[in-house]
Design an enzyme around this catalytic site. Structure first.
Site, PDB file in Angstrom:
ATOM      1  N   THR A 121      -5.305  -9.509   6.319  1.00 31.95           N
ATOM      2  CA  THR A 121      -6.427  -9.248   5.377  1.00 31.95           C
ATOM      3  C   THR A 121      -6.621 -10.500   4.326  1.00 31.95           C
ATOM      4  O   THR A 121      -7.482 -10.411   3.495  1.00 31.95           O
ATOM      5  CB  THR A 121      -6.711  -8.015   4.710  1.00 31.95           C
ATOM      6  OG1 THR A 121      -5.649  -7.952   3.711  1.00 31.95           O
ATOM      7  CG2 THR A 121      -6.651  -6.764   5.718  1.00 31.95           C
ATOM      8  N   THR A 122      -5.574 -11.270   4.366  1.00 36.52           N
ATOM      9  CA  THR A 122      -5.693 -12.533   3.296  1.00 36.52           C
ATOM     10  C   THR A 122      -5.535 -13.872   4.296  1.00 36.52           C
ATOM     11  O   THR A 122      -4.866 -13.628   5.386  1.00 36.52           O
ATOM     12  CB  THR A 122      -4.419 -12.379   2.469  1.00 36.52           C
ATOM     13  OG1 THR A 122      -3.192 -12.253   3.224  1.00 36.52           O
ATOM     14  CG2 THR A 122      -4.672 -11.319   1.502  1.00 36.52           C
TER      15      THR A 122
ATOM     16  N   HIS B 296      -2.293 -12.054  -6.422  1.00 39.99           N
ATOM     17  CA  HIS B 296      -3.388 -11.592  -5.554  1.00 39.99           C
ATOM     18  C   HIS B 296      -2.899 -10.159  -5.150  1.00 39.99           C
ATOM     19  O   HIS B 296      -3.882  -9.194  -4.771  1.00 39.99           O
ATOM     20  CB  HIS B 296      -3.143 -12.310  -3.905  1.00 39.99           C
ATOM     21  CG  HIS B 296      -3.343 -13.604  -4.102  1.00 39.99           C
ATOM     22  ND1 HIS B 296      -4.538 -14.349  -4.497  1.00 39.99           N
ATOM     23  CD2 HIS B 296      -2.358 -14.819  -3.607  1.00 39.99           C
ATOM     24  CE1 HIS B 296      -4.398 -15.540  -4.175  1.00 39.99           C
ATOM     25  NE2 HIS B 296      -3.277 -15.858  -3.870  1.00 39.99           N
TER      26      HIS B 296
ATOM     27  N   HIS C 171      -0.352  -1.349   1.896  1.00 43.82           N
ATOM     28  CA  HIS C 171       0.025  -2.138   3.257  1.00 43.82           C
ATOM     29  C   HIS C 171       1.726  -2.160   3.421  1.00 43.82           C
ATOM     30  O   HIS C 171       2.313  -2.856   2.506  1.00 43.82           O
ATOM     31  CB  HIS C 171      -0.515  -3.088   3.475  1.00 43.82           C
ATOM     32  CG  HIS C 171      -2.000  -3.401   3.489  1.00 43.82           C
ATOM     33  ND1 HIS C 171      -2.816  -4.385   3.431  1.00 43.82           N
ATOM     34  CD2 HIS C 171      -2.848  -2.171   3.699  1.00 43.82           C
ATOM     35  CE1 HIS C 171      -3.957  -4.053   3.580  1.00 43.82           C
ATOM     36  NE2 HIS C 171      -4.144  -2.671   3.752  1.00 43.82           N
TER      37      HIS C 171
ATOM     38  N   HIS D  72      -3.882  -2.971  -2.713  1.00 40.37           N
ATOM     39  CA  HIS D  72      -5.309  -3.300  -2.787  1.00 40.37           C
ATOM     40  C   HIS D  72      -5.990  -2.307  -3.393  1.00 40.37           C
ATOM     41  O   HIS D  72      -5.817  -1.239  -3.203  1.00 40.37           O
ATOM     42  CB  HIS D  72      -5.815  -3.592  -1.348  1.00 40.37           C
ATOM     43  CG  HIS D  72      -5.379  -4.709  -0.747  1.00 40.37           C
ATOM     44  ND1 HIS D  72      -5.375  -6.290  -0.885  1.00 40.37           N
ATOM     45  CD2 HIS D  72      -4.136  -4.791   0.188  1.00 40.37           C
ATOM     46  CE1 HIS D  72      -4.630  -6.877  -0.062  1.00 40.37           C
ATOM     47  NE2 HIS D  72      -3.875  -6.161   0.504  1.00 40.37           N
TER      48      HIS D  72
ATOM     49  N   HIS E 260       2.684  -3.917  -0.347  1.00 37.92           N
ATOM     50  CA  HIS E 260       1.727  -4.234  -1.384  1.00 37.92           C
ATOM     51  C   HIS E 260       0.576  -3.474  -1.611  1.00 37.92           C
ATOM     52  O   HIS E 260       0.297  -2.582  -0.681  1.00 37.92           O
ATOM     53  CB  HIS E 260       1.377  -5.803  -1.248  1.00 37.92           C
ATOM     54  CG  HIS E 260       0.687  -6.057   0.051  1.00 37.92           C
ATOM     55  ND1 HIS E 260       1.670  -6.445   1.148  1.00 37.92           N
ATOM     56  CD2 HIS E 260      -0.745  -6.221   0.152  1.00 37.92           C
ATOM     57  CE1 HIS E 260       0.527  -6.713   2.065  1.00 37.92           C
ATOM     58  NE2 HIS E 260      -0.805  -6.331   1.834  1.00 37.92           N
TER      59      HIS E 260
END
Length: 244
Positions: A195-196, A84, A128, A111, A109
């Site tokens: 957000t997941t 992810h 993030h 995005h 992590h």
């Protein structure tokens, strides 16, 4: 050394993976963000929540708020491509003092493209930094990357991404977290969610208003590892106030 990261790896399941390993979610097809809320009862907030992230930051209220109080300490790190995102789990010692509470950095992590937007602008990459206090409450510091000069700290991270999904590797050359951040730490603040999945709410979001740079090659390298965009679409504010 890997034993030191057992807690961090468990936490990663809350931040970047499913609350239920048997439920597949992702960013494409029947498991994409539009379907998250129906994949599992555990994910219902992804569909019904009223304080969801990410958001488009517009018309922020100018207000006096405390400057970020960050402390950094060198230590061990571990990097993983969990399918992810690319995530770096960190050892203890990196802290944020916010609202008279101490939060400890758990992991950071990425995005691509960015999840949050500023005045309708989407950035090619967003980092993030996930912090947790003693009561389990979370704060996320979001960092935007714009295309420009190569980023030395990203170069260090990207060189050490494991070849296989869900393979965790000890970081040989630690990423200097403080050097990854901009010199100006002005930020927007709002209440939001993960957000997941499971899209848990009550997360304190601090979005830095000064981006840093990453080269086009570095941005493309991350995207090639993911094989797809890994950003959740913008969520409605539903009357939330953003302060700056």
């Amino acid at each position: 050394m890997k034993g030191k990261f057992s807690i961090a790896l468990m936490l990663s399941a809350c931040f970047s993976a499913s609350a239920s390993d048997s439920v597949h979610w992702g960013y494409e097809g029947s498991g994409d963000p539009a379907h998250w809320g129906k994949l599992s009862p555990d994910f219902s907030l992804c569909e019904t929540g009223k304080n969801q992230s990410p958001v488009n930051i517009q018309q922020a209220l100018n207000a006096q708020h405390d400057p970020l109080q960050l402390a950094f300490q060198s230590g061990t790190q571990q990097i993983i491509n969990n399918g992810h995102t690319v995530q770096v789990n960190v050892s203890s010692g990196n802290t944020l003092l916010l609202d008279n509470e101490t939060f400890a950095l758990q992991q950071f992590h990425f995005h691509a493209p960015s999840e949050n937007e500023i005045d309708g602008k989407q950035f090619p990459l967003e980092g993030h930094f996930v912090y947790k206090n003693a009561d389990g409450a979370l704060t996320v510091i979001a960092l935007m990357f714009q295309e420009g000069a190569a980023n030395p700290q990203l170069a260090t991270a990207w060189q050490q991404i494991p070849a296989h999904v869900d393979q965790a590797e000890d970081v040989r050359t630690p990423i200097a977290i403080q050097a990854l951040l901009p010199t100006s730490l002005n930020y927007y603040r709002f209440s939001g969610s993960l957000t997941t999945p499971p899209c848990s709410e009550g997360i304190r979001w601090l979005v830095l208003d000064h981006p840093v740079t990453a080269s086009a090659e570095q941005i493309n390298q991350f995207s090639s590892v993911m094989h797809h965009a890994n950003n959740r679409p913008i969520q409605p504010l539903n009357g939330r106030i953003i302060i700056h």
